[in-house]
Design a protein around this motif. Sequence first.
Motif, PDB file in Angstrom:
ATOM      1  N   ASN A  44       0.821  -1.205   0.000  1.00  0.00           N
ATOM      2  CA  ASN A  44       0.000   0.000   0.000  1.00  0.00           C
ATOM      3  C   ASN A  44       0.855   1.255   0.000  1.00  0.00           C
ATOM      4  O   ASN A  44       0.562   2.228  -0.675  1.00  0.00           O
ATOM      5  CB  ASN A  44      -0.931  -0.004   1.218  1.00  0.00           C
ATOM      6  CG  ASN A  44      -2.151  -0.896   1.005  1.00  0.00           C
ATOM      7  OD1 ASN A  44      -2.512  -1.180  -0.124  1.00  0.00           O
ATOM      8  ND2 ASN A  44      -2.747  -1.340   2.089  1.00  0.00           N
ATOM      9  N   PHE A  92       0.979   4.178  -2.668  1.00  0.00           N
ATOM     10  CA  PHE A  92       0.816   5.545  -2.164  1.00  0.00           C
ATOM     11  C   PHE A  92       1.951   6.426  -2.676  1.00  0.00           C
ATOM     12  O   PHE A  92       1.735   7.537  -3.168  1.00  0.00           O
ATOM     13  CB  PHE A  92       0.784   5.505  -0.636  1.00  0.00           C
ATOM     14  CG  PHE A  92       0.465   6.813   0.029  1.00  0.00           C
ATOM     15  CD1 PHE A  92      -0.024   7.916  -0.685  1.00  0.00           C
ATOM     16  CD2 PHE A  92       0.652   6.959   1.405  1.00  0.00           C
ATOM     17  CE1 PHE A  92      -0.319   9.111  -0.058  1.00  0.00           C
ATOM     18  CE2 PHE A  92       0.362   8.160   2.040  1.00  0.00           C
ATOM     19  CZ  PHE A  92      -0.126   9.230   1.307  1.00  0.00           C
ATOM     20  N   PHE A 127      -7.230   9.154  -1.099  1.00  0.00           N
ATOM     21  CA  PHE A 127      -7.656   7.795  -0.755  1.00  0.00           C
ATOM     22  C   PHE A 127      -6.528   7.025  -0.068  1.00  0.00           C
ATOM     23  O   PHE A 127      -6.737   6.413   0.996  1.00  0.00           O
ATOM     24  CB  PHE A 127      -8.105   7.054  -2.022  1.00  0.00           C
ATOM     25  CG  PHE A 127      -8.395   5.593  -1.796  1.00  0.00           C
ATOM     26  CD1 PHE A 127      -9.563   5.193  -1.167  1.00  0.00           C
ATOM     27  CD2 PHE A 127      -7.486   4.620  -2.207  1.00  0.00           C
ATOM     28  CE1 PHE A 127      -9.831   3.850  -0.950  1.00  0.00           C
ATOM     29  CE2 PHE A 127      -7.747   3.274  -1.996  1.00  0.00           C
ATOM     30  CZ  PHE A 127      -8.919   2.888  -1.361  1.00  0.00           C
ATOM     31  N   TYR A 128      -5.327   7.080  -0.638  1.00  0.00           N
ATOM     32  CA  TYR A 128      -4.202   6.350  -0.041  1.00  0.00           C
ATOM     33  C   TYR A 128      -3.705   7.032   1.239  1.00  0.00           C
ATOM     34  O   TYR A 128      -3.129   6.363   2.110  1.00  0.00           O
ATOM     35  CB  TYR A 128      -3.065   6.199  -1.049  1.00  0.00           C
ATOM     36  CG  TYR A 128      -3.324   5.100  -2.043  1.00  0.00           C
ATOM     37  CD1 TYR A 128      -3.241   3.765  -1.659  1.00  0.00           C
ATOM     38  CD2 TYR A 128      -3.678   5.381  -3.359  1.00  0.00           C
ATOM     39  CE1 TYR A 128      -3.499   2.744  -2.555  1.00  0.00           C
ATOM     40  CE2 TYR A 128      -3.936   4.378  -4.267  1.00  0.00           C
ATOM     41  CZ  TYR A 128      -3.847   3.051  -3.859  1.00  0.00           C
ATOM     42  OH  TYR A 128      -4.112   2.043  -4.749  1.00  0.00           O
ATOM     43  N   TYR A 156      -5.754   8.204   3.406  1.00  0.00           N
ATOM     44  CA  TYR A 156      -6.678   7.602   4.372  1.00  0.00           C
ATOM     45  C   TYR A 156      -6.287   6.148   4.663  1.00  0.00           C
ATOM     46  O   TYR A 156      -6.267   5.719   5.823  1.00  0.00           O
ATOM     47  CB  TYR A 156      -8.106   7.677   3.825  1.00  0.00           C
ATOM     48  CG  TYR A 156      -9.101   6.847   4.596  1.00  0.00           C
ATOM     49  CD1 TYR A 156      -9.568   7.281   5.839  1.00  0.00           C
ATOM     50  CD2 TYR A 156      -9.566   5.639   4.082  1.00  0.00           C
ATOM     51  CE1 TYR A 156     -10.478   6.517   6.558  1.00  0.00           C
ATOM     52  CE2 TYR A 156     -10.476   4.875   4.795  1.00  0.00           C
ATOM     53  CZ  TYR A 156     -10.928   5.316   6.032  1.00  0.00           C
ATOM     54  OH  TYR A 156     -11.831   4.548   6.735  1.00  0.00           O
ATOM     55  N   LYS A 157      -5.947   5.405   3.606  1.00  0.00           N
ATOM     56  CA  LYS A 157      -5.588   3.993   3.763  1.00  0.00           C
ATOM     57  C   LYS A 157      -4.298   3.808   4.556  1.00  0.00           C
ATOM     58  O   LYS A 157      -4.071   2.736   5.134  1.00  0.00           O
ATOM     59  CB  LYS A 157      -5.430   3.338   2.388  1.00  0.00           C
ATOM     60  CG  LYS A 157      -6.724   3.188   1.604  1.00  0.00           C
ATOM     61  CD  LYS A 157      -7.543   2.000   2.073  1.00  0.00           C
ATOM     62  CE  LYS A 157      -6.895   0.697   1.659  1.00  0.00           C
ATOM     63  NZ  LYS A 157      -7.701  -0.462   2.043  1.00  0.00           N
ATOM     64  N   SER A 158      -3.440   4.811   4.607  1.00  0.00           N
ATOM     65  CA  SER A 158      -2.156   4.682   5.299  1.00  0.00           C
ATOM     66  C   SER A 158      -2.328   4.508   6.805  1.00  0.00           C
ATOM     67  O   SER A 158      -1.437   3.991   7.486  1.00  0.00           O
ATOM     68  CB  SER A 158      -1.281   5.910   5.019  1.00  0.00           C
ATOM     69  OG  SER A 158      -1.801   7.059   5.678  1.00  0.00           O
ATOM     70  N   GLY A 159      -3.468   4.963   7.339  1.00  0.00           N
ATOM     71  CA  GLY A 159      -3.693   4.869   8.773  1.00  0.00           C
ATOM     72  C   GLY A 159      -2.943   5.909   9.577  1.00  0.00           C
ATOM     73  O   GLY A 159      -2.972   5.896  10.812  1.00  0.00           O
TER      74      GLY A 159
END
Length: 333
Positions: A3, A7, A130-131, A133-136
């Motif tokens: 991911n 990113f 989006f990425y 957000y996905k990174s945490g």
Amino acid sequence: MPNNNRFYKINLYTIIAVYFLILVGGIVRSTGSGMGCPDWPKCFGNYIPPVSDEKLPSGYEEIYARKRLEKNNRLAEVLGALGLNELSDRVLNDPEISEETEFDTTKAWTEYVNRLIGVAIGLFIMANLFYSYKSGDSTQLWLGLAGFILVLFQGWVGSLVVSTNLLPGFITFHMFLALLLVGLLMYQNIKITGAQTAVKGRWAILVLLVLFSIQVLLGTGVREQIDVLNGLGILRGEWIDNLSTVFLVHRSYSLVLIALLGYILYLNRSELRGNYYLLVLSGLFLIEILLGVILTYVGFPAFAQPIHLFVGSLAFGVIFYLFLNSRLYPSAS
């Protein structure tokens, strides 16, 4: 890791797209295509520019002049409410703003390509968000959200550039928003990958970043004067003689930047061969000097103007990247 890798790539592609837009934007200005499409986001009422006069809306000159007037009246009210009375008065009363735009196929398509790249950046920035957000990572999320909002704001400012018929202040603001977006995306990139090169001279790099930003501002001031001279029909070969002292300051000020870069190179002399970014920055400075000589002594050739802007923007990005790296190394002082 997969991911993060995606990113990183999306973030990098977004930075590249922004720089490509800066280059195309410079071409738009140097060719006088900024008003190639008098409306926004459409072009002469269509999502694809017309290729002949027969495809134009009937009475298009009056239609778009009236629409610009209505939009500028609303803009002037907002500016007045913010206390920007002088700018508000200029938006209302500058005769050039109300000038009707004549159709030119080449200019329309040049501006249209510029807008298409802007749309591509919008798609990239949404993927970047989006990425983020996905990174945490909450910091990445806020950075991604800030980038998204900045692109929306940039698009709105772009519409004002069109409605005010390329009013100089808005063009300069539009350019600085692009550089701000580059800086934000680069900070995200550093956060994804971590520092990649240690750089000495943190404060010298910070001073160079601030002074170079001022140089960019001076350059946009020169560019705005050139737009005025061009609008008056003054030939390229006579532009230098008609520029104000801003041009002289812009030209001489570069010596300060060169001296400061020399000092930073001296501080990093022992690791210079392995410091790719410092070598690139040195090359960009040399190219800028050469382009400055060409613009000054060869009558401001059109091809050199967008390249000068583009290389300067690249140099700004590299300086900012070096500063971020220097901050990540407490011992690099």
